[in-house]
Design a protein around this motif. Structure first.
Motif, mmCIF file in Angstrom:
data_model
loop_
_atom_site.group_PDB
_atom_site.id
_atom_site.type_symbol
_atom_site.label_atom_id
_atom_site.label_comp_id
_atom_site.label_asym_id
_atom_site.label_seq_id
_atom_site.Cartn_x
_atom_site.Cartn_y
_atom_site.Cartn_z
ATOM 1 N N GLN A 76 34.005 121.732 40.759
ATOM 2 C CA GLN A 76 33.999 123.027 40.080
ATOM 3 C C GLN A 76 32.589 123.395 39.645
ATOM 4 O OE1 GLN A 76 36.865 122.662 36.883
ATOM 5 N NE2 GLN A 76 38.399 123.711 38.082
ATOM 6 N N GLY A 127 30.458 124.398 42.575
ATOM 7 C CA GLY A 127 30.781 125.714 43.103
ATOM 8 C C GLY A 127 30.146 126.816 42.275
ATOM 9 N N LEU A 128 30.145 126.653 40.962
ATOM 10 C CA LEU A 128 29.552 127.656 40.079
ATOM 11 C C LEU A 128 28.036 127.663 40.222
ATOM 12 C CD1 LEU A 128 30.180 129.759 37.926
ATOM 13 C CD2 LEU A 128 29.953 127.965 36.207
ATOM 14 N N ALA A 165 27.068 129.344 43.515
ATOM 15 C CA ALA A 165 27.241 130.795 43.471
ATOM 16 C C ALA A 165 26.172 131.453 42.614
ATOM 17 C CB ALA A 165 28.633 131.137 42.938
ATOM 18 N N VAL A 196 28.338 135.441 37.891
ATOM 19 C CA VAL A 196 29.331 134.639 38.613
ATOM 20 C C VAL A 196 30.316 134.054 37.615
ATOM 21 C CG1 VAL A 196 27.763 134.070 40.500
ATOM 22 C CG2 VAL A 196 27.907 132.544 38.543
ATOM 23 N N GLU A 197 31.559 133.868 38.055
ATOM 24 C CA GLU A 197 32.604 133.271 37.232
ATOM 25 C C GLU A 197 33.484 132.408 38.114
ATOM 26 O OE1 GLU A 197 34.701 135.961 34.544
ATOM 27 O OE2 GLU A 197 33.193 137.495 34.947
ATOM 28 N N LEU A 198 34.237 131.493 37.492
ATOM 29 C CA LEU A 198 35.196 130.670 38.225
ATOM 30 C C LEU A 198 36.609 131.072 37.849
ATOM 31 C CD1 LEU A 198 33.918 126.952 38.221
ATOM 32 C CD2 LEU A 198 34.198 128.453 40.181
ATOM 33 N N GLU A 228 37.699 128.882 42.171
ATOM 34 C CA GLU A 228 36.984 129.646 43.192
ATOM 35 C C GLU A 228 35.934 130.535 42.535
ATOM 36 O OE1 GLU A 228 37.766 132.830 46.861
ATOM 37 O OE2 GLU A 228 39.429 132.129 45.630
ATOM 38 N N PRO A 229 34.697 130.538 43.056
ATOM 39 C CA PRO A 229 33.654 131.377 42.460
ATOM 40 C C PRO A 229 33.854 132.855 42.786
ATOM 41 C CG PRO A 229 32.792 130.190 44.369
ATOM 42 C CD PRO A 229 34.174 129.673 44.135
ATOM 43 N N TYR A 230 33.671 133.702 41.785
ATOM 44 C CA TYR A 230 33.742 135.155 41.930
ATOM 45 C C TYR A 230 32.410 135.751 41.497
ATOM 46 C CZ TYR A 230 38.797 135.400 42.801
ATOM 47 O OH TYR A 230 40.039 135.302 43.359
ATOM 48 N N LEU A 284 33.686 135.108 46.270
ATOM 49 C CA LEU A 284 32.510 134.801 47.082
ATOM 50 C C LEU A 284 32.865 134.799 48.568
ATOM 51 C CD1 LEU A 284 29.579 133.857 47.409
ATOM 52 C CD2 LEU A 284 30.350 131.521 46.948
#
Length: 229
Positions: free
Chosen positions: A78, A81-82, A85, A192-194, A198-200, A210
Motif C-alpha cells: 500500500q 503504491g501511494l 503515484a 493522490v489518495e488510496l 488502489e491509488p487515485y 491511476l
C-alpha cells in the motif's frame, strides 16, 4: 498486485484470521497445561502423543508469525503504491474517465472522436444515470475537444455544486454509422489518495484511478526572458 481481492480486504481477512488463531493457540496451551497437571501418575501421557501435541502447537505459532509477515507485506505494498503515484503530482495527464464534480457552477470534460462526424451529441448524466442535459457537441471534427457544462439542466434549472456527473458522447457518420468516441479528463495532477489499496489521482474537480491514465507529460513552465542592461 493482488488480483483476487483488494489489499484492504486481504489485510482485514488476515487480521481476523490471526485473532481467531491466537485465541485457539491460547486455548490449546491452557488445555495442554491442564492435561499435564491432571494426568494420572500411574498412566502418564504417551510420549509420542505429547510430541505430536507440541508439534501442533509449534505449527500454530508458525502460522501466526507467517500471517504477521503477510500483513507487513500488504502494508508495504500500500505504501509503495501511494509513493509511486505521488511521482505524478504536478504533471499534466489525460485519463479515460468521465466522472466530474460540479464546482463553481461548471464541469469540464474532453471528448475524442476517431473521425469527422456528421452528428455528435453530448449527454450529461447524474449519479443515478439520468440525463440532466443534452445537446450537440461544439466540435464534430476528428480529434480531442473540450466541453464545459454550466450546471444547467435541459429545462433551464441550475443544479447545485457538489454533485458528481458523467459525460457521454455519441457520434455518427452521414450513413448513420457509429464513430468511435470516448470521454476524457485532462488537467494537472494535484494530489493522490488510496481507496481500497488502489491509488487515485486528483485532477481538477475529478478523482480518478491511476489505471485510467492514458498519457502523461511534464507540465509546461513559462520562463521570463532576462533583459540586457
Amino acid at each position: 498486485m493482488v488480483d483476487a481481492v483488494t489489499t484492504a480486504t486481504a489485510t482485514d481477512r488476515t487480521t481476523a484470521g490471526r485473532t481467531a488463531m491466537a485465541t485457539n493457540f491460547e486455548t490449546f496451551l491452557s488445555l495442554l497445561t491442564a492435561q499435564l497437571k491432571n494426568q494420572d501418575p500411574l498412566s502418564p501421557v504417551d510420549s509420542n502423543q505429547f510430541t505430536s501435541q507440541l508439534t501442533q502447537m509449534s505449527g500454530v505459532e508458525q502460522q501466526l508469525l507467517t500471517n504477521d509477515l503477510l500483513t507487513s507485506l500488504l502494508s508495504a505494498q500500500q505504501s509503495g503504491g501511494l509513493s509511486g503515484a505521488a511521482n505524478y503530482i504536478g504533471k499534466d495527464t489525460t485519463a479515460a474517465w468521465s466522472a466530474m464534480k460540479l464546482d463553481g457552477g461548471q464541469a469540464t470534460w474532453s471528448y475524442e472522436l476517431a473521425a469527422d462526424a456528421a452528428t455528435a451529441d453530448l449527454e450529461v448524466l447524474d449519479g443515478g444515470g439520468r440525463v440532466v442535459w443534452s445537446g450537440p457537441a461544439p466540435d464534430r471534427t476528428e480529434g480531442t475537444h473540450d466541453f464545459t457544462w454550466d450546471g444547467k439542466t435541459s429545462a433551464g434549472g441550475q443544479l447545485a455544486d457538489g454533485g458528481v456527473y458523467t459525460l457521454k458522447v455519441t457520434a455518427k457518420t452521414g450513413a448513420d454509422e457509429t464513430i468511435d468516441s470516448q470521454t476524457l479528463i485532462r488537467g494537472r495532477i494535484t494530489g493522490v489518495e488510496l481507496y481500497n489499496g488502489e491509488p487515485y489521482l486528483t485532477v481538477g474537480n475529478s478523482i480518478l484511478p491511476l489505471s485510467t491514465v492514458i498519457a502523461l507529460q511534464e507540465r509546461a513552465t513559462t520562463t521570463t526572458p532576462v533583459g540586457t542592461a
